[in-house]
Every structure is written in C-alpha cells, then in structure tokens.
Design a protein around this motif. Structure first.
Motif, PDB file in Angstrom:
ATOM      1  N   GLY A  34     -71.908 -11.173 -53.351  1.00 33.27           N
ATOM      2  CA  GLY A  34     -71.900  -9.958 -52.539  1.00 33.27           C
ATOM      3  C   GLY A  34     -70.629  -9.161 -52.724  1.00 33.27           C
ATOM      4  N   PHE A  45     -70.818  -3.541 -47.540  1.00 31.26           N
ATOM      5  CA  PHE A  45     -71.644  -4.388 -46.690  1.00 31.26           C
ATOM      6  C   PHE A  45     -72.316  -5.532 -47.438  1.00 31.26           C
ATOM      7  CE2 PHE A  45     -74.186  -0.916 -48.305  1.00 31.26           C
ATOM      8  CZ  PHE A  45     -75.329  -1.552 -48.768  1.00 31.26           C
ATOM      9  N   MET A  46     -72.277  -5.544 -48.748  1.00 35.53           N
ATOM     10  CA  MET A  46     -72.973  -6.580 -49.507  1.00 35.53           C
ATOM     11  C   MET A  46     -72.343  -7.954 -49.337  1.00 35.53           C
ATOM     12  SD  MET A  46     -75.651  -5.279 -50.703  1.00 35.53           S
ATOM     13  CE  MET A  46     -76.189  -6.632 -51.714  1.00 35.53           C
ATOM     14  N   ILE A  49     -73.951  -9.410 -46.284  1.00 37.32           N
ATOM     15  CA  ILE A  49     -75.316  -9.818 -46.606  1.00 37.32           C
ATOM     16  C   ILE A  49     -75.303 -11.085 -47.456  1.00 37.32           C
ATOM     17  CG2 ILE A  49     -77.382  -9.161 -47.900  1.00 37.32           C
ATOM     18  CD1 ILE A  49     -76.897  -6.294 -46.914  1.00 37.32           C
ATOM     19  N   LEU A  52     -74.445 -14.125 -45.192  1.00 34.61           N
ATOM     20  CA  LEU A  52     -75.582 -14.490 -44.345  1.00 34.61           C
ATOM     21  C   LEU A  52     -76.723 -15.084 -45.158  1.00 34.61           C
ATOM     22  CD1 LEU A  52     -75.635 -11.454 -41.885  1.00 34.61           C
ATOM     23  CD2 LEU A  52     -74.826 -13.781 -41.450  1.00 34.61           C
ATOM     24  N   LEU A  53     -76.995 -14.518 -46.318  1.00 33.80           N
ATOM     25  CA  LEU A  53     -78.041 -15.054 -47.182  1.00 33.80           C
ATOM     26  C   LEU A  53     -77.669 -16.456 -47.661  1.00 33.80           C
ATOM     27  CD1 LEU A  53     -80.721 -14.484 -48.679  1.00 33.80           C
ATOM     28  CD2 LEU A  53     -79.337 -13.624 -50.566  1.00 33.80           C
TER      29      LEU A  53
END
Length: 73
Positions: A34, A45-46, A49, A52-53
């Motif tokens: 990310g 924001f990646m 993400i 969380l992923l």
C-alpha cells in the motif's frame, strides 16, 4: 500406532506464535504494498487499505489453519 494417534499429530496444535507471525507478516507485507502504491499514485490512503487488507487476510489464514478438523464419520 493407531489411526487416532496419527490424526492427532497431524492436526494443528494452536501455536500462538504462528498466529502472531501470520498477523504481523500480513500487516507488514500489505502495508508495504500500500505504501508503494501511495508513492506511485501520489495518494495517501492506500497504506491504510493495505494494512487493513493484510490484517483481514491474516486473520482468515489463521482461522483456516487452526479450525477444528471435520469429523470423518
């Protein structure tokens, strides 16, 4: 040795360090991916993400690895 002894040895023992390793590795790996995507695309924001992923996939892998075996009978 009986068949039940063999199946007990093949089943996971629930090592908490292995579960912890899955979680840390998932967060670090996908967080890093990310971060790289953030640098490449110019976003911010990646990395969130990715973290969380990675945590979600690590939890899934942990549950899949340590679930109770199905009764063969």
């Amino acid at each position: 040795m009986s068949q039940s002894d063999d199946s007990a040895r093949d089943s996971p023992q629930g090592d908490p360090w292995l579960a912890f390793g899955y979680l840390v590795a998932g967060v670090l790996l996908y967080g890093f991916v990310g971060w790289l995507l953030d640098r490449w695309w110019g976003t911010g924001f990646m990395v969130v993400i990715g973290i969380l992923l990675g945590a979600g996939l690590a939890l899934y892998q942990t549950f899949a690895r340590f679930r109770a075996p199905a009764d063969p009978h």
